[in-house]
Design a protein around this motif. Sequence first.
Motif, PDB file in Angstrom:
ATOM      1  N   ARG A  33       0.797  -1.237   0.331  1.00 23.18           N
ATOM      2  CA  ARG A  33      -0.210  -0.149  -0.073  1.00 23.18           C
ATOM      3  C   ARG A  33       0.810   1.292   0.096  1.00 23.18           C
ATOM      4  O   ARG A  33       0.717   2.120  -0.620  1.00 23.18           O
ATOM      5  CB  ARG A  33      -1.054  -0.244   1.134  1.00 23.18           C
ATOM      6  N   HIS A  34       1.911   1.187   0.814  1.00 28.11           N
ATOM      7  CA  HIS A  34       2.902   2.479   0.938  1.00 28.11           C
ATOM      8  C   HIS A  34       3.525   2.557  -0.461  1.00 28.11           C
ATOM      9  O   HIS A  34       3.712   3.861  -0.985  1.00 28.11           O
ATOM     10  CB  HIS A  34       3.804   2.176   1.949  1.00 28.11           C
ATOM     11  N   SER A  35       4.053   1.400  -0.879  1.00 29.70           N
ATOM     12  CA  SER A  35       4.695   1.500  -2.238  1.00 29.70           C
ATOM     13  C   SER A  35       3.790   2.113  -3.514  1.00 29.70           C
ATOM     14  O   SER A  35       4.482   2.878  -4.132  1.00 29.70           O
ATOM     15  CB  SER A  35       5.307   0.267  -2.657  1.00 29.70           C
ATOM     16  N   PHE A  36       2.484   1.716  -3.456  1.00 30.18           N
ATOM     17  CA  PHE A  36       1.527   2.142  -4.213  1.00 30.18           C
ATOM     18  C   PHE A  36       1.553   3.608  -4.261  1.00 30.18           C
ATOM     19  O   PHE A  36       1.300   4.507  -5.404  1.00 30.18           O
ATOM     20  CB  PHE A  36       0.355   1.786  -4.080  1.00 30.18           C
ATOM     21  N   ALA A  37       1.168   4.390  -3.049  1.00 32.28           N
ATOM     22  CA  ALA A  37       1.311   5.488  -2.898  1.00 32.28           C
ATOM     23  C   ALA A  37       2.275   6.205  -3.363  1.00 32.28           C
ATOM     24  O   ALA A  37       2.402   7.433  -4.136  1.00 32.28           O
ATOM     25  CB  ALA A  37       0.929   6.026  -1.438  1.00 32.28           C
ATOM     26  N   VAL A  38       3.610   6.054  -2.921  1.00 31.35           N
ATOM     27  CA  VAL A  38       4.768   6.375  -3.364  1.00 31.35           C
ATOM     28  C   VAL A  38       5.023   6.452  -4.784  1.00 31.35           C
ATOM     29  O   VAL A  38       5.470   7.424  -5.537  1.00 31.35           O
ATOM     30  CB  VAL A  38       6.018   5.931  -2.432  1.00 31.35           C
ATOM     31  N   THR A  39       4.708   5.270  -5.387  1.00 29.62           N
ATOM     32  CA  THR A  39       5.087   5.258  -6.860  1.00 29.62           C
ATOM     33  C   THR A  39       4.122   6.170  -7.758  1.00 29.62           C
ATOM     34  O   THR A  39       4.624   6.786  -8.539  1.00 29.62           O
ATOM     35  CB  THR A  39       5.017   3.649  -7.355  1.00 29.62           C
ATOM     36  N   THR A  40       2.874   6.191  -7.129  1.00 25.20           N
ATOM     37  CA  THR A  40       1.843   6.940  -7.842  1.00 25.20           C
ATOM     38  C   THR A  40       2.541   8.418  -7.946  1.00 25.20           C
ATOM     39  O   THR A  40       2.542   9.229  -8.948  1.00 25.20           O
ATOM     40  CB  THR A  40       0.491   6.965  -7.170  1.00 25.20           C
TER      41      THR A  40
END
Length: 168
Positions: free
Chosen positions: A105-112
Amino acid sequence: MRLSEAIGLQRSDVDLDEGVLTVRQSKFGKSRLVPLHPTTTEQLADYQCRRDKLCPHPLTPAFFVSGAGTRLNHTNASKTFTRLLRAADVTAAPGMAKPRLYDLRHSFAVTTLVSWYAQGADVAHLLPALSTYLGHVSPATTYWYLHACPQLMTAAAQRLDDSWKEPS
């Protein structure tokens, strides 16, 4: 999605024809629609077919079920994630914590966000949409995920530097 939201999904909350999930009464009692990427919709449809073959008479209306036909819980979801990491030979670097489901979830937010910066998008304008997608009450809540992320800080600093440069 939060793990609790995923394991809380009912079959009726998953609309694979439209490619959307309905998350009901999540954190702070909020509900939201979560659009799915076509590849995610495809994978969920494959799971649904396999699930229905292996467990044709589940004991729950949950979308995600255990081998016994019961709703998943945090413990069996985390143990399954750990087994998948091992099978894929994904390990933590020395001195680093092992990956957790939450980290996705964290990676999704940062990557976005990094992607938006790279595209030159108006991140401040788009942030409320990301916050809504994540189920946060406000963009300020989303910043909690993003603190001290070198990749994101580099992108933001570069954007700021570019804005201060004299036009050629």
